[in-house]
Write a protein that holds these residues in place. Structure first.
Motif, PDB file in Angstrom:
ATOM      1  N   TYR A 122       0.854  -1.200   0.000  1.00  0.00           N
ATOM      2  CA  TYR A 122       0.000   0.000   0.000  1.00  0.00           C
ATOM      3  C   TYR A 122       0.886   1.245   0.000  1.00  0.00           C
ATOM      4  CZ  TYR A 122       0.903   0.621   5.031  1.00  0.00           C
ATOM      5  OH  TYR A 122       1.499   0.818   6.239  1.00  0.00           O
ATOM      6  N   GLN A 145      24.914  25.920   1.291  1.00  0.00           N
ATOM      7  CA  GLN A 145      25.251  25.488   2.639  1.00  0.00           C
ATOM      8  C   GLN A 145      26.709  25.851   2.984  1.00  0.00           C
ATOM      9  OE1 GLN A 145      22.756  23.647   4.227  1.00  0.00           O
ATOM     10  NE2 GLN A 145      23.858  22.985   6.039  1.00  0.00           N
ATOM     11  N   LEU A 146      27.618  25.654   2.035  1.00  0.00           N
ATOM     12  CA  LEU A 146      29.048  25.831   2.329  1.00  0.00           C
ATOM     13  C   LEU A 146      29.518  27.285   2.213  1.00  0.00           C
ATOM     14  CD1 LEU A 146      30.740  22.722   0.648  1.00  0.00           C
ATOM     15  CD2 LEU A 146      30.040  23.008   3.024  1.00  0.00           C
ATOM     16  N   GLU A 170      -6.236  -2.651  30.443  1.00  0.00           N
ATOM     17  CA  GLU A 170      -4.901  -2.265  29.972  1.00  0.00           C
ATOM     18  C   GLU A 170      -4.969  -2.092  28.465  1.00  0.00           C
ATOM     19  OE1 GLU A 170      -1.769  -4.792  31.401  1.00  0.00           O
ATOM     20  OE2 GLU A 170      -0.380  -4.072  29.860  1.00  0.00           O
ATOM     21  N   ARG A 203       5.500  -7.737  29.947  1.00  0.00           N
ATOM     22  CA  ARG A 203       4.218  -7.041  29.897  1.00  0.00           C
ATOM     23  C   ARG A 203       3.063  -8.016  29.778  1.00  0.00           C
ATOM     24  NH1 ARG A 203       5.675  -2.372  25.528  1.00  0.00           N
ATOM     25  NH2 ARG A 203       7.332  -1.378  26.725  1.00  0.00           N
ATOM     26  N   THR A 204       1.863  -7.442  29.754  1.00  0.00           N
ATOM     27  CA  THR A 204       0.659  -8.254  29.619  1.00  0.00           C
ATOM     28  C   THR A 204      -0.151  -7.728  28.443  1.00  0.00           C
ATOM     29  OG1 THR A 204       0.633  -8.370  32.021  1.00  0.00           O
ATOM     30  CG2 THR A 204      -1.331  -9.163  30.878  1.00  0.00           C
ATOM     31  N   GLU A 247       6.805  -7.784   9.965  1.00  0.00           N
ATOM     32  CA  GLU A 247       6.741  -6.326   9.867  1.00  0.00           C
ATOM     33  C   GLU A 247       5.560  -5.842  10.687  1.00  0.00           C
ATOM     34  OE1 GLU A 247       6.952  -4.853   5.886  1.00  0.00           O
ATOM     35  OE2 GLU A 247       6.184  -2.884   6.494  1.00  0.00           O
ATOM     36  N   LYS A 300       3.583  -2.140  11.627  1.00  0.00           N
ATOM     37  CA  LYS A 300       3.497  -0.688  11.418  1.00  0.00           C
ATOM     38  C   LYS A 300       4.681  -0.148  10.619  1.00  0.00           C
ATOM     39  CE  LYS A 300       0.829   0.273  15.539  1.00  0.00           C
ATOM     40  NZ  LYS A 300       0.768   1.022  16.770  1.00  0.00           N
ATOM     41  N   ASP A 359      26.417   3.999  32.183  1.00  0.00           N
ATOM     42  CA  ASP A 359      26.012   5.165  32.973  1.00  0.00           C
ATOM     43  C   ASP A 359      27.259   5.756  33.650  1.00  0.00           C
ATOM     44  OD1 ASP A 359      24.432   7.064  34.148  1.00  0.00           O
ATOM     45  OD2 ASP A 359      23.119   5.633  35.171  1.00  0.00           O
ATOM     46  N   TYR A 377      33.729  13.077  13.101  1.00  0.00           N
ATOM     47  CA  TYR A 377      33.619  13.147  11.642  1.00  0.00           C
ATOM     48  C   TYR A 377      33.684  11.739  11.036  1.00  0.00           C
ATOM     49  CZ  TYR A 377      33.546  18.145  10.605  1.00  0.00           C
ATOM     50  OH  TYR A 377      33.157  19.452  10.458  1.00  0.00           O
ATOM     51  N   ARG A 378      34.644  10.938  11.528  1.00  0.00           N
ATOM     52  CA  ARG A 378      34.788   9.594  10.980  1.00  0.00           C
ATOM     53  C   ARG A 378      33.488   8.808  11.145  1.00  0.00           C
ATOM     54  NH1 ARG A 378      36.349   4.333  12.109  1.00  0.00           N
ATOM     55  NH2 ARG A 378      36.169   4.687  14.358  1.00  0.00           N
ATOM     56  N   LEU A 384      30.538  10.677   8.967  1.00  0.00           N
ATOM     57  CA  LEU A 384      30.677  10.634   7.506  1.00  0.00           C
ATOM     58  C   LEU A 384      30.560   9.207   6.995  1.00  0.00           C
ATOM     59  CD1 LEU A 384      33.407  13.317   6.726  1.00  0.00           C
ATOM     60  CD2 LEU A 384      30.919  13.501   6.708  1.00  0.00           C
ATOM     61  N   PHE A 421      24.914  15.930   2.789  1.00  0.00           N
ATOM     62  CA  PHE A 421      25.137  16.387   4.154  1.00  0.00           C
ATOM     63  C   PHE A 421      24.556  15.370   5.135  1.00  0.00           C
ATOM     64  CE2 PHE A 421      25.665  20.234   1.788  1.00  0.00           C
ATOM     65  CZ  PHE A 421      26.577  20.975   2.524  1.00  0.00           C
ATOM     66  N   ARG A 477      25.384  20.200  10.277  1.00  0.00           N
ATOM     67  CA  ARG A 477      25.302  19.099   9.331  1.00  0.00           C
ATOM     68  C   ARG A 477      26.645  19.043   8.614  1.00  0.00           C
ATOM     69  NH1 ARG A 477      20.457  20.388   5.546  1.00  0.00           N
ATOM     70  NH2 ARG A 477      20.923  18.300   4.795  1.00  0.00           N
ATOM     71  N   LEU A 478      27.227  17.858   8.482  1.00  0.00           N
ATOM     72  CA  LEU A 478      28.575  17.718   7.930  1.00  0.00           C
ATOM     73  C   LEU A 478      28.500  17.294   6.471  1.00  0.00           C
ATOM     74  CD1 LEU A 478      30.167  15.824  10.936  1.00  0.00           C
ATOM     75  CD2 LEU A 478      29.713  18.261  10.658  1.00  0.00           C
ATOM     76  N   PHE A 479      29.407  17.812   5.685  1.00  0.00           N
ATOM     77  CA  PHE A 479      29.409  17.536   4.253  1.00  0.00           C
ATOM     78  C   PHE A 479      30.436  16.464   3.929  1.00  0.00           C
ATOM     79  CE2 PHE A 479      30.842  18.727  -0.151  1.00  0.00           C
ATOM     80  CZ  PHE A 479      29.693  18.311  -0.796  1.00  0.00           C
ATOM     81  N   VAL A 513      39.652  10.209   7.255  1.00  0.00           N
ATOM     82  CA  VAL A 513      38.629  11.253   7.079  1.00  0.00           C
ATOM     83  C   VAL A 513      39.117  12.484   6.323  1.00  0.00           C
ATOM     84  CG1 VAL A 513      37.074  10.722   8.983  1.00  0.00           C
ATOM     85  CG2 VAL A 513      39.114  12.097   9.415  1.00  0.00           C
ATOM     86  N   GLN A 518      32.190  22.897   7.846  1.00  0.00           N
ATOM     87  CA  GLN A 518      31.240  21.798   7.651  1.00  0.00           C
ATOM     88  C   GLN A 518      31.864  20.570   7.004  1.00  0.00           C
ATOM     89  OE1 GLN A 518      27.434  23.596   5.979  1.00  0.00           O
ATOM     90  NE2 GLN A 518      28.520  25.406   6.657  1.00  0.00           N
ATOM     91  N   CYS A 519      33.183  20.606   6.790  1.00  0.00           N
ATOM     92  CA  CYS A 519      33.837  19.361   6.390  1.00  0.00           C
ATOM     93  C   CYS A 519      35.079  19.199   7.278  1.00  0.00           C
ATOM     94  CB  CYS A 519      34.176  19.334   4.898  1.00  0.00           C
ATOM     95  SG  CYS A 519      35.348  20.558   4.387  1.00  0.00           S
ATOM     96  N   ALA A 520      35.586  17.984   7.338  1.00  0.00           N
ATOM     97  CA  ALA A 520      36.639  17.673   8.301  1.00  0.00           C
ATOM     98  C   ALA A 520      37.871  18.557   8.100  1.00  0.00           C
ATOM     99  CB  ALA A 520      37.017  16.197   8.188  1.00  0.00           C
TER     100      ALA A 520
END
Lengths: 312, 312, 312, 312, 312, 312
Positions: free
Chosen positions: A32, A215-216, C72, E24-25, E72, E74, E209, E284-285, E288, E296, E307-309, F178, F264-266
């Motif tokens: 679907y 962007q750049l 529930e 759970r139930t 699957e 949803k 933690d 970056y590593r 990217l 990006f 956002r990295l390019f 990178v 925006q780039c390394a």
């Protein structure tokens, strides 16, 4: 029928903008299509059962011809298509009903723009403006001024620019002692020009994303570069070129708002305020339009998360 | 003679403003007066040898009648008085040569103000404005708008207010869809009114300091309070009173610039920008006036320490 | 039965606070009511099938009489009503079980308040405080001190104010050399008074929203204005009125926390710290109450997103 | 004679603190000493003509025995020595007249401290405090709490600490539900202890500079380290050691004020406010002491450059 | 099979990391287990119907042996277990396929580390480093350098430290005039050492933690304390101990990034930049790696939401 | 003789840099020249009595030939000229003794630069760099990198650039996964290039001020523009041109430090850190050079007002 008017049980047919689309499989293994359709008045969920294409994710942003019914699912309306197809070139529909468009008379606005360019007495500044307009008239007069924050509709950049130029005319007269009107006017005309290079614009004229260069490099630096080239090509003086570049580079006012340099002459400082006023008044217009009299709006992200009051 | 024109060896006589004065004793035990005299064109050091009064520290800010000579001391000019006395009521001198005064035609400006008040269609808003003007006409039309930053001259508050109201008229027309012109106009007229309570003003009309209430409450809160009282006294509606107070309380735009609340309606938001524009353009005017063409000014504290460029 | 104790399969009946309510239609076209009911111990989803009123969205914030079952749905408990109606005047239920209330003995607290007001030696300050209390006793002693951050329960403002006044008494004695005890005490008593005008309070005594004036003017400015009026009406000196206004206007300490002016006298500076201490200690109390010994709480938005540690 | 009382022409003799000293040569090639002498009431310029030693730059911060005259030079008083020498061990002078000392009764204050330590019910916390006091009693009870900002006088650290502990006692009772009194009291006692390692203290008991370790590690980290060691040595539990360290490390409240970690338990959060209150009230005391009634002080750097108002 | 490769309808069996689990139930009252399983390539929802234990919430972070099917729900894949049990000691699976591990050759990296420690000419610095390594070799060479931001994998701390030490070697040579190589090297080696005390590490070697001490004291302060103790125990000079502590305490560069003191010597300042470079290059590593060429990335929270390019 | 070695009573002659000069008149009406002369070792006040020219304010920044004596005035040394004249073309003096020069071997440094450019494998990037160097070799290899903050000496820009390129080479190898080495190297080479247009450089090679374009556009934007032009002229691809521009425009890292866009780039991110490291290490070198071992420097404005510690 406008999407703001649909109700459970109605039949619905017509042309709508396909905002989102993804092909999926039900728990029972049937294919679907799930997505969203939208027009200027609203957005509603779309389901096309037993459908495996050809419409898919690739067609987001295009217009579809739809026929189906309205139902309710988990308290929200949705539409289920009996038939759906992409709009064809020979289809007859009114794009302006589907896509938000600036509330202006295009021809009248272009005339106003021409008049203001004409009234510049400085030949150099007028030449650059005319040349930039010649190069990019179609894009400049068509694209939105933003992806969503303000003026995010067709012709938005033109509306934003021309309104600001009118304010520039008024203030140049009022503060004539400190302002060079033609520099202010030219800087205002050119300040956001490079948004035509910064935005990716969809088939229907809305901004879908930023280009890589946008962007750049950003529209300030790209705008200053093109103005420099055009000045050189048209024989406009280096001082004029430098001042125009300065206005474009500094028009966001502060580094944290994106200015590449701080405004350092009166015209550049003023341009940043005129820009602020026009963008803010437009945000108020768009937000208050959806707010009841006597009430406060929801928080507006672009206005420091304030809630705006709509008085009588 | 204007103080900007004096040179070593000249005789000098006339009326000047006594900016600083202190009675002292030389190493040799002789009394003398050291201070500064000033006019609109400059400031120079003053020495009165063998002098023990009556002029003293208490007379700072007053006008003196001076007769003496110009000499040089450590590379700077100074004047030595042969005779000096405080100006009398029947002395004949031009105060406007000694004290900076707004570059405006007072009668014309008052007429412009009256016209703008007259054009308000909302009776309530017009009534408050008229009443406030009636209460404080002399102070409002005379005092500076600031101690030094901008419009720090006689009639400065009037000049600042009326110029802003003209911009308000223009923008109210341009953005008629979101703005109530009369609210904007009234808020603009009233926004700095309480500076008449916030400043200590000297005999010559300049601001010498803040009043205690000015320091502890500020002109935003004091202005809102008086407007509320006047509204109540004149039978202006509570909603109008509330909106006017909101505009006054928020007109500095951001808390860190002194706003008591954030602007939350379009008129309040716009007022803060109109105020910004008028004060900034006036700073440019005052600074560029002292800057050579093609050069940068010194750093301007009130403009984030920027150096301003004066182009051709 | 307390909502924190319900389990799947139980029957449930009693009075609860209707927090949310909306009339909807199922996929099959049947009307139902969906909402939330709450008491001091918890909140649970409500469903009333085949129901089209009279209870609706309009009744949020009211008490309902409920009879039904616990089940529930998607891993969470919900209750389904067999019968539901709004509580009547003659219904017999304990509001304090439904709505959070300050952990204090009301009469005892009022006596403490009275004792502290009584001990003021400055007649002027005492007069203002008494008069403000006389004007607004019911609201002042009933409303919460906040919508949710701290003291968000019935009698919260009274609890907050009286606790702060005790600290003020102690510190006024400790720093007697720099503090006027009566000014500090009066300022503390009055500092949040205008919250009675700033909040919309529901039938059950909780804050549901801000009033328009509360949003546009804020409780600092409104509080200062009323205190000024009361001082004038009671013949309290202008200096006292000014100092009290200063304390109210500055009690948030910094502009970015909402102070209209910076504290400029010792009492105002100290008031801002006493307020900070009482609000912060109450947040710790409310958060640590829900945190296990030896563990950290979730991030607390009102405490700069810190996680708080509950030691032994 | 107090330096605040000297006048031109007087003879002056007595013991003073040599604040600055440098050996120089006149234009005529004669050696002289230029410097500053000070007592608790004032500071005055010193000249010793035809003098080449032995007193020199190295002796700054020491006490000198002076005999000479008062004259005026460039509008300011100065003293010229006929005879000057360093004070000897057997000289008889009152150091407290020369060096600012805390306004407290030392024995009484030590008794108050002892009482508060005694009242701790938690043996672990009491042990650490007693042990730290035993190790450093002389330094802790003698040094100032700062170089200049507040409590910059002999016994300043003791005065600051004991006053804060009294506030801690009061608030621990008032907010008993969320506070462990003994932890709060111990943390307060220990919070600034490492200032004894952070400061270089001159012969007369004033802070002249920071030590290298004080500069590179800070009194928060050094204090936490010593407390950790003492806890281990005395068998105090690791949890107590950890909580005490946390209080010391976080007592500046915010990273930008020097906190090594954010306060994360109620006692640590409260300690930072008690510290703020005591330092701020002391600044008010010192500044208002020099301000006339009804007037504002100069700008106070340590209070965000505010001017403070001294009301009646 | 790698979780990134599963598709609806497949059978799936093997060892996976149980990331989340809760009993759970269903609406019908039947018990089931819902959770998440994960390997290095992906994460998928888990359901075990008709299941009431023994696996529960307590077993999160452990390895399970799973057999079932992929379906699957949803629009997202999920796996349903036919059989599931905790892994046993004698089970044979490759942990490195389930848990992310640093891309390094462990033995080679340890050799590089040893070589760099060996080349220190300063015996004192070398001694501290060797001693710290001896004390904590296993933990130091095994744990991640962070919970998630960067190097959040097994051996991450070792990889981060050794890479930084190589940069330190290079820069110490390049800026030999201002840098003490051995201090820089030792400070770099020790800077994050106390993360072994700051983190809670699960059975599989990942950080789950912060410890209580880690949260209340932080790895900077804990690291400085241990280095101080080790220096004292090994007879390393106090100056060296102080400098090493300074480097550890200041290596976050700015208070708002967690530095307890500001860097005040060249080695400390440089260490903070080397740390910045290594953590940023690793981010970056990681980012990217998941970004297409010419596109990006999503916004990266740890890089100021940029956002990295990824260019060609 | 070096100015750091002069003493009262000496004769002095030689060539010095005239840093300041102004023609004045004594109290007695005689003309004289007052100013400052400087060499690499120090600065001293200059007086030329009975002198009215030709040397004047206009000659600041030039070399003078001086003959006179050293005396003392108000505790400071000064020199009085018997004869003074501007240096002539045929004068024989060593400019490097008068003007600070980078501590490098120029030929060796140029060879290192050439080697690094040569090793680029990407022809496009190498071409741009070679072409930029060809255009501006003299200026690029001669000017300082700053007016005063760091590398404020002859050949400073070359030294700064080449040192950074070495670090870039090292890090490009270390983080090869990178980083595109040639992009990093080219961006580093070009990042400050436009300082040749941004600075006004005096006859002696030092920066005296910013050019108008430097002030209004900045070296980031000017540098990006020239690189774009050169790329187009040399046929280098648009993507390369865009990436190089991005590196130049973003190399200040943050908007508040002057970046026109965020990295925006390394390679861009790393370039900003390499720049930070080289400038900071040079500041440490210059400051510590004037600081005694074991002591702290004065506050360093360019390092957030920190005092730097010089350890053994």
């Amino acid at each position: 029928m406008n999407l703001c008017d649909i109700q459970t049980g109605m039949n619905l047919s017509g042309f709508y903008l396909l905002k989102q689309a993804s092909l999926r499989t039900t728990a029972a293994g049937k294919p679907y299509l799930a997505g969203l359709i939208t027009d200027r008045t609203g957005t509603v969920e779309l389901k096309v059962w037993d459908y495996s294409g050809p419409i898919s994710h690739e067609d987001e942003g295009k217009i579809v011809c739809f026929q189906g019914r309205v139902s309710e699912f988990k308290g929200a309306l949705q539409v289920t298509a009996d038939r759906i197809r992409l709009a064809q070139d020979n289809d007859n529909y009114d794009l302006s009903l589907l896509v938000p468009t600036a509330p202006l008379d295009l021809q009248e606005t272009l005339r106003e723009l021409d008049t203001m360019l004409e009234c510049m007495e400085d030949e150099g500044y007028q030449t650059v403006c005319r040349q930039m307009l010649r190069r990019h008239q179609r894009a400049f007069t068509t694209i939105p001024a933003a992806k969503s924050v303000h003026h995010g509709f067709v012709h938005g950049l033109l509306m934003h620019t021309v309104t600001m130029m009118k304010t520039a005319m008024f203030l140049a007269a009022q503060y004539g002692e400190v302002l060079d009107r033609d520099l202010l006017l030219a800087g205002t005309f050119l300040h956001d020009f490079a948004k035509i290079h910064e935005f990716k614009v969809s088939q229907t004229g809305l901004v879908t994303d930023y280009t890589t260069a946008g962007q750049l490099l950003g529209h300030l630096v790209m705008g200053a570069q093109e103005v420099k080239e055009v000045c050189a090509a048209c024989g406009v003086s280096e001082e004029r070129a430098m001042l125009l570049q300065h206005m474009i580079l500094s028009h966001h006012g502060q580094p944290e708002f994106g200015a590449a340099v701080l405004p350092q002459c009166a015209e550049a400082e003023l341009l940043s305020y005129i820009d602020l006023i026009d963008s803010r008044m437009e945000i108020y217009r768009e937000v208050l339009d959806k707010t009841e009299v006597g009430a406060f709006s929801d928080r507006v992200f672009a206005l420091e998360n304030k809630r705006l009051f709509r008085h009588k």
